[in-house]
Design a protein around this motif. Sequence first.
Motif, PDB file in Angstrom:
ATOM      1  N   ASP A  28       0.833  -1.210   0.000  1.00  0.00           N
ATOM      2  CA  ASP A  28       0.000   0.000   0.000  1.00  0.00           C
ATOM      3  C   ASP A  28       0.866   1.259   0.000  1.00  0.00           C
ATOM      4  N   VAL A  29       1.915   1.249   0.829  1.00  0.00           N
ATOM      5  CA  VAL A  29       2.792   2.421   0.930  1.00  0.00           C
ATOM      6  C   VAL A  29       3.543   2.639  -0.386  1.00  0.00           C
ATOM      7  N   ALA A  30       4.123   1.562  -0.926  1.00  0.00           N
ATOM      8  CA  ALA A  30       4.896   1.681  -2.163  1.00  0.00           C
ATOM      9  C   ALA A  30       4.020   2.133  -3.325  1.00  0.00           C
ATOM     10  N   LEU A  31       2.804   1.613  -3.407  1.00  0.00           N
ATOM     11  CA  LEU A  31       1.903   1.989  -4.491  1.00  0.00           C
ATOM     12  C   LEU A  31       1.427   3.428  -4.353  1.00  0.00           C
ATOM     13  N   ALA A  32       1.262   3.898  -3.120  1.00  0.00           N
ATOM     14  CA  ALA A  32       0.909   5.308  -2.918  1.00  0.00           C
ATOM     15  C   ALA A  32       2.036   6.210  -3.422  1.00  0.00           C
ATOM     16  N   GLY A  33       3.271   5.834  -3.125  1.00  0.00           N
ATOM     17  CA  GLY A  33       4.407   6.604  -3.624  1.00  0.00           C
ATOM     18  C   GLY A  33       4.506   6.572  -5.138  1.00  0.00           C
ATOM     19  N   HIS A  34       4.215   5.417  -5.717  1.00  0.00           N
ATOM     20  CA  HIS A  34       4.210   5.256  -7.172  1.00  0.00           C
ATOM     21  C   HIS A  34       3.188   6.214  -7.795  1.00  0.00           C
ATOM     22  N   GLY A  35       1.997   6.274  -7.213  1.00  0.00           N
ATOM     23  CA  GLY A  35       0.973   7.184  -7.718  1.00  0.00           C
ATOM     24  C   GLY A  35       1.357   8.646  -7.553  1.00  0.00           C
ATOM     25  N   ALA A  36       2.018   8.978  -6.447  1.00  0.00           N
ATOM     26  CA  ALA A  36       2.454  10.363  -6.226  1.00  0.00           C
ATOM     27  C   ALA A  36       3.472  10.787  -7.271  1.00  0.00           C
ATOM     28  N   MET A  37       4.354   9.876  -7.640  1.00  0.00           N
ATOM     29  CA  MET A  37       5.322  10.193  -8.690  1.00  0.00           C
ATOM     30  C   MET A  37       4.629  10.460 -10.012  1.00  0.00           C
TER      31      MET A  37
END
Length: 387
Positions: free
Chosen positions: A273-282
Amino acid sequence: MPEDVSATCPAFPPEEFQQRRRNLTAGMAERGLPVLVVTAPEDIYYLTGYNNQGHFAFTALVAGVAGGPILVARTMEAPTAAAQVPDCAFAGYDDDADPAAVLADTIRHVGAAPESIGHQPNSMTFPIAVWNRTRRILASAAWADATDLLIGLRAVHSDREIACIRAAASLSDRGMRSALDALGDGVSEAEVAAAIQHTITGGGSDYPGFAPLVRHIDRVDHEHFAWSTRRLHAGDTVFIEMSAAVARYHAPLTRTVPVGGQLRDLRGHAAADVALAGHGAMRAAIRPGRTAEDVYRAWRSSVDAELGVPNDRHHCGYLIGIGFPPAWVGGSTVIGLRPGNVMVLRPGMTFYIQSWVIRQKVGSHVVCDTVLVTEDGCELLTATARR
């Protein structure tokens, strides 16, 4: 039998290479550089189309504002050069000859007695012994760092280059699907890597700049270790990173997946969840006019907020395109999405965006993709499911 994806990549016509070299010489003239010695394989390829594995021996392209280009390489490479770059002169050296002497003669031929010579000091393929001997022979010349000139030329891709990267992305997705299909109880990391290589090579991939990376999550931070013969078991989490290459253009991706579809360590769901949130922010931050540093800040802000603690990471991706072993990053200089990099994003750039969350209380998860900067945002080129 699957279609050869590389067939969708158009061949680069001679006029495209000629235009690239005109752009180079215009940049050299602006800097007052009568001669430039190009030694990075990626840049030699970009300017000429010269494509082989002979760069373990000294190879250089000598470009001049008033003459050239001339390819300097071992004499045995002459047939390859004649076939691939017929519009470039060739200066060969035998194995018992000094390549520095041939390089110095070529520089004089292209630029008479140049007072200033451009070069790439970060290049891994300009051996220090050849460099020192060349400087002694051309003792009156000053050497100028032209690294940024070459990086600037390759940063924004043409339509033909983007077509090659799209083809590589499609083939990378196929390779990743083969890896996921190969995963199973008792299967080794090596067998998963073999499945990737069989699929991408059979689909038309060049040899990639980097071998596939397949390893158990407990070694996720062994960042450039490829694979072992270790056998995986149901419930294990596996890190898989790979790229196909079409016409030397790469489109890497990474997935973190459970063997058998079920995680033994349930913290992996939270880490994902955390990694995918960062992916979306990028992805939301990648826009023309923003800087590489802006993208990094967006990623760090998202991941740190999700974790509640700092997630220290030196970058969250980098510029990609042409790659030769030992990497797909496009040469010795990594143009990263990192603090302090004020490079402005422009349409036609491609990045490998990386959301790494490792060794945190929530567990470890990594998800990375190739994206294209468009006129109003970014487009994901690799499409394998991120969950």
